[in-house]
Motif scaffolding. Structure first.
Motif, PDB file in Angstrom:
ATOM      1  N   ALA A 122       0.841  -1.210   0.000  1.00  0.00           N
ATOM      2  CA  ALA A 122       0.000   0.000   0.000  1.00  0.00           C
ATOM      3  C   ALA A 122       0.868   1.249   0.000  1.00  0.00           C
ATOM      4  O   ALA A 122       0.585   2.230  -0.709  1.00  0.00           O
ATOM      5  CB  ALA A 122      -0.926  -0.020   1.209  1.00  0.00           C
ATOM      6  N   GLN A 123       1.949   1.238   0.773  1.00  0.00           N
ATOM      7  CA  GLN A 123       2.855   2.385   0.796  1.00  0.00           C
ATOM      8  C   GLN A 123       3.546   2.548  -0.558  1.00  0.00           C
ATOM      9  O   GLN A 123       3.822   3.679  -0.989  1.00  0.00           O
ATOM     10  CB  GLN A 123       3.895   2.184   1.918  1.00  0.00           C
ATOM     11  CG  GLN A 123       3.292   2.268   3.310  1.00  0.00           C
ATOM     12  CD  GLN A 123       4.342   2.006   4.385  1.00  0.00           C
ATOM     13  OE1 GLN A 123       5.484   1.730   4.077  1.00  0.00           O
ATOM     14  NE2 GLN A 123       3.925   2.116   5.645  1.00  0.00           N
ATOM     15  N   ARG A 126       1.052   4.214  -2.848  1.00  0.00           N
ATOM     16  CA  ARG A 126       0.954   5.628  -2.502  1.00  0.00           C
ATOM     17  C   ARG A 126       2.162   6.402  -3.010  1.00  0.00           C
ATOM     18  O   ARG A 126       2.020   7.550  -3.511  1.00  0.00           O
ATOM     19  CB  ARG A 126       0.818   5.776  -1.003  1.00  0.00           C
ATOM     20  CG  ARG A 126       0.689   7.227  -0.559  1.00  0.00           C
ATOM     21  CD  ARG A 126       0.531   7.304   0.942  1.00  0.00           C
ATOM     22  NE  ARG A 126       0.476   8.685   1.378  1.00  0.00           N
ATOM     23  CZ  ARG A 126       0.343   9.061   2.655  1.00  0.00           C
ATOM     24  NH1 ARG A 126       0.245   8.138   3.614  1.00  0.00           N
ATOM     25  NH2 ARG A 126       0.306  10.345   2.983  1.00  0.00           N
ATOM     26  N   GLU A 129       1.775   6.983  -6.643  1.00  0.00           N
ATOM     27  CA  GLU A 129       0.808   8.052  -6.902  1.00  0.00           C
ATOM     28  C   GLU A 129       1.426   9.421  -6.633  1.00  0.00           C
ATOM     29  O   GLU A 129       1.200  10.394  -7.390  1.00  0.00           O
ATOM     30  CB  GLU A 129      -0.428   7.856  -6.036  1.00  0.00           C
ATOM     31  CG  GLU A 129      -1.244   6.622  -6.423  1.00  0.00           C
ATOM     32  CD  GLU A 129      -2.401   6.393  -5.484  1.00  0.00           C
ATOM     33  OE1 GLU A 129      -2.460   7.092  -4.436  1.00  0.00           O
ATOM     34  OE2 GLU A 129      -3.245   5.497  -5.752  1.00  0.00           O
ATOM     35  N   ASP A 130       2.224   9.521  -5.569  1.00  0.00           N
ATOM     36  CA  ASP A 130       2.874  10.793  -5.240  1.00  0.00           C
ATOM     37  C   ASP A 130       3.832  11.220  -6.337  1.00  0.00           C
ATOM     38  O   ASP A 130       3.867  12.391  -6.725  1.00  0.00           O
ATOM     39  CB  ASP A 130       3.616  10.682  -3.900  1.00  0.00           C
ATOM     40  CG  ASP A 130       2.660  10.604  -2.714  1.00  0.00           C
ATOM     41  OD1 ASP A 130       1.480  10.952  -2.885  1.00  0.00           O
ATOM     42  OD2 ASP A 130       3.108  10.178  -1.601  1.00  0.00           O
ATOM     43  N   ARG A 133       1.881  12.403  -9.344  1.00  0.00           N
ATOM     44  CA  ARG A 133       1.297  13.729  -9.128  1.00  0.00           C
ATOM     45  C   ARG A 133       2.358  14.803  -9.247  1.00  0.00           C
ATOM     46  O   ARG A 133       2.153  15.850  -9.871  1.00  0.00           O
ATOM     47  CB  ARG A 133       0.649  13.763  -7.745  1.00  0.00           C
ATOM     48  CG  ARG A 133       0.005  15.138  -7.408  1.00  0.00           C
ATOM     49  CD  ARG A 133      -0.684  15.045  -6.060  1.00  0.00           C
ATOM     50  NE  ARG A 133       0.218  14.614  -5.025  1.00  0.00           N
ATOM     51  CZ  ARG A 133       1.096  15.411  -4.391  1.00  0.00           C
ATOM     52  NH1 ARG A 133       1.175  16.687  -4.740  1.00  0.00           N
ATOM     53  NH2 ARG A 133       1.872  14.943  -3.445  1.00  0.00           N
TER      54      ARG A 133
END
Length: 341
Positions: A122-123, A126, A129-130, A133
């Protein structure tokens, strides 16, 4: 007067005849037997503890009859008992380790590892995704909306998340596979080593009991309770009841009359009318000078041969070192060939 003379002559003649009969009878007797003198000999056993330590108790006294396997003495084993308890505890702990390796990881531990892997994944998502972005902002603003430092941090977090996922995956795989076979073998070998240590202590404790090896009579009690002893210090001396023999010495001129297996009878001063039966056993093949136990001066430099008369003394009449008279019945046909064992 003539009658007295005749009577005297008759008496003298009778005495002469009696002497002649005795003389010739004695000659036949001498041919049929050989009379020797010697001493009773018995084997002895000196008993000592295998372990060093302090004597706790002695159970028998001098002169007591003991039987094979009978406990005669004990050592203080308190220190060995403590060491045995320690060895048993180490062995039990190592056995639990073996069982743990054989059982593998518990289901709860595997579930925990899977949860940790899911958290790392999960990390990682994330972090991806970071970084996406940050890259979009940098692209849309021509690189002005995001600083170089923010981009580096996002990329670093992504690498850390990836490494964490790989670590959790490897940890889960190792837990599911269990301990390596080499490690299991080493643990099992350690169990055997600890088991051997425990058995050695049990053996040492068992050797703290001094037991009679055979049926015998206690000849000497050499130590007392409380004494420090060792394997080099005898505690008891036992006289064996069997075998028992009389050691005699045969002159070279009589050696041809003695053969192995010839019957013999043994008499002692203590029991002059109670003969003990025996037979010729060992006949030495080596001559030697007359031993000191033979006190006849004219035989001092003569060569003699040692002979042992093995006796059957069921009533235990003969004692060690006791002088004895041996009559070997040389006329017997039971004798075998000379035995030089």
């Amino acid at each position: 007067m003539n009658k007295k003379v005749i009577t005297g002559v008759v008496i003298v003649a009778l005495i002469a005849v009696a002497i002649a009969v005795w003389w010739y009878g004695r000659g036949d007797e001498d041919k049929n037997q050989l009379i020797l003198h010697g001493n009773v000999d018995i084997r002895q056993v000196s008993l000592a503890f295998e372990e060093s330590g302090r004597i706790q108790s002695l159970m028998v006294e001098e002169g007591d009859q003991v039987h094979a396997g009978q406990v005669l003495a004990r050592l203080d084993t308190q220190a060995l008992e403590i060491q045995k308890s320690q060895a048993q505890a180490r062995l039990d702990a190592q056995k639990q380790t073996v069982l743990e390796q054989q059982a593998g990881a518990r289901p709860e531990e595997i579930a925990q590892a899977k949860a940790q892997l899911a958290s790392a994944q999960a990390q990682w998502v994330r972090a991806q995704e970071d970084i996406s972005r940050v890259q979009r902002i940098a692209t849309s603003t021509g690189g002005k909306g995001i600083s170089r430092q923010e981009l580096d941090v996002a990329q670093s977090n992504l690498r850390i998340a990836q490494a964490s996922v790989r670590e959790r995956q490897a940890n889960l795989a190792l837990m599911e596979k269990g301990v390596r076979s080499e490690q299991r073998a080493a643990t099992t070998a350690q169990v055997r080593a600890l088991q051997a240590d425990l058995e050695l202590l049990q053996y040492r404790i068992s050797q703290a009991e001094l037991r009679a090896p055979v049926d015998a009579v206690v000849r000497s009690r050499l130590q007392e309770p409380g004494d420090m002893t060792s394997a080099q210090k005898a505690v008891y001396t036992l006289a064996l009841s069997e075998p028992k023999w009389v050691r005699v010495w045969v002159a070279e001129s009589d050696l041809g009359r003695v053969k192995s297996g010839m019957p013999a009878s043994i008499l002692t001063d203590a029991f002059p009318d109670k003969a003990v039966t025996g037979q010729v056993g060992y006949i030495s093949s080596v001559a030697e000078f007359t031993p000191k136990s033979v006190q006849t001066e004219e035989l001092r430099t003569h060569l003699v041969y040692e002979v042992r008369i093995v006796v059957s003394d069921a009533e235990n009449v003969l004692r060690m070192g006791q002088p004895a008279t041996v009559r070997i019945h040389t006329a017997s046909e039971n004798g075998g060939n000379d035995n030089a064992r």
